[in-house]
Design a protein around this motif. Structure first.
Motif, mmCIF file in Angstrom:
data_model
loop_
_atom_site.group_PDB
_atom_site.id
_atom_site.type_symbol
_atom_site.label_atom_id
_atom_site.label_comp_id
_atom_site.label_asym_id
_atom_site.label_seq_id
_atom_site.Cartn_x
_atom_site.Cartn_y
_atom_site.Cartn_z
ATOM 1 N N GLU A 1 0.807 -1.218 0.000
ATOM 2 C CA GLU A 1 0.000 0.000 0.000
ATOM 3 C C GLU A 1 0.844 1.275 0.000
ATOM 4 O O GLU A 1 0.354 2.338 -0.375
ATOM 5 N N ASP B 1 -6.154 3.901 -9.061
ATOM 6 C CA ASP B 1 -5.695 3.670 -7.687
ATOM 7 C C ASP B 1 -4.778 4.832 -7.327
ATOM 8 O O ASP B 1 -4.009 5.290 -8.173
ATOM 9 N N ARG C 1 -2.118 4.842 -5.844
ATOM 10 C CA ARG C 1 -0.705 4.470 -5.974
ATOM 11 C C ARG C 1 -0.195 4.598 -7.405
ATOM 12 O O ARG C 1 1.023 4.599 -7.636
#
Length: 310
Positions: free
Chosen positions: A141, A165, A167
């Protein structure tokens, strides 16, 4: 330097290098900055370059496991990365590893790199959203995902890949691979700035990446000896709106920092606009005349915030 005597390390076999990897590896916090003016590519088969990883001046260093490494030496490159990262005790740069395509060893490389102090993984030759989603499934994460944009499918679909996402944060333009995939000649960029097709590609990439909420990193200028040619591209790309450039070597990094670093006067103007607007909205006034900068409203304020971000 990470190792005092790099000559002795170069004489070791691959097995002996693997035995010297610290377990567990040292954890090195990332640098406090989030700057991305320069993204310098390093070949992990070059131990002397890896040994200076802790001293690199680039905002981002990308360790390349993909196209610069022959298939027979990819394991060696991966072990070298693990060895140096496991023993590194400080760093100035954010570190990215460019893995191989997921189905060609990249998935295993992502999992192998999980314990080491890197900030992001970069996947190449992306053609579909599903590849991005598959890579994200393999990441922790706290680790970012970057892509190399090198295919006509990615070029066509990039703007629709936004917000997959949090990320997923950056796209790096591999323009020579993209030109080949489009059936276009490399001279469109190797002849220098000014070609309308090259500028159309750069413009679309820049805008589509921004629409997708990604940082667009412009292409690597591979003639590292031609610093003036590199400078001309950086200047043109800054005019277009780019803030980040792939680099080959410290000389290109220095030029990228000079050109893409914010002008002190521009920063001062942005800070003063930010302070004035925020003071004004506390009085419920969202548009006003500033004695120095003229009319200021929310779009002017948002531009100032963008300047301060980078």
């Amino acid at each position: 330097m990470i190792f005092e005597n790099i000559g002795q390390l170069e004489e070791l076999s691959l097995r002996q290098r693997e035995e010297r990897i610290l377990q567990p590896p040292r954890k090195v916090p990332p640098p406090p900055h989030k700057r991305h003016r320069s993204n310098m590519m390093l070949n992990p088969l070059n131990l002397k370059h890896l040994n200076r990883l802790d001293e690199a001046e680039a905002d981002v260093v990308t360790l390349n496991l993909e196209d610069a490494i022959a298939p027979s030496r990819k394991r060696e490159a991966l072990i070298n990365i693990a060895l140096f990262l496991s023993r590194m005790s400080r760093r100035n740069s954010r570190i990215v590893v460019r893995v191989n395509p997921l189905e060609e060893g990249g998935a295993e490389e992502i999992l192998f790199l999980a314990p080491y102090s890197i900030d992001a993984v970069r996947i190449p030759k992306v053609r579909s959203k599903s590849e991005i989603e598959a890579a994200l499934e393999l990441l922790s994460e706290d680790r970012e995902l970057h892509i190399s944009l090198e295919t006509k499918e990615a070029f066509r679909d990039l703007s629709g890949w936004g917000r997959i996402d949090p990320r997923f944060t950056a796209a790096n333009l591999g323009i020579l691979d993209l030109l080949a995939d489009l059936g276009l000649p490399q001279r469109l960029v190797t002849d220098g700035p000014g070609n309308p097709t090259a500028e159309a590609i750069l413009t679309r990439f820049l805008l589509d990446a921004r629409i997708a909420g990604l940082l667009p990193v412009s292409f690597m200028y591979q003639d590292y000896r031609d610093t003036e040619g590199f400078r001309r591209w950086c200047q043109r790309e800054k005019e277009m709106g780019f803030t980040s450039k792939a680099c080959m070597g410290p000389a290109q990094v220095a030029i990228a920092h000079e050109i893409f670093g914010p002008d002190p006067g521009e920063l001062r103007r942005a800070r003063e606009i930010k302070e004035a607007f925020e003071a004004s909205i506390r009085n419920d006034i969202h548009g006003f005349i500033h004695e120095k900068y003229g009319f200021i409203d929310e779009p002017i304020y948002r531009d100032a915030l963008n300047i301060l971000k980078y």
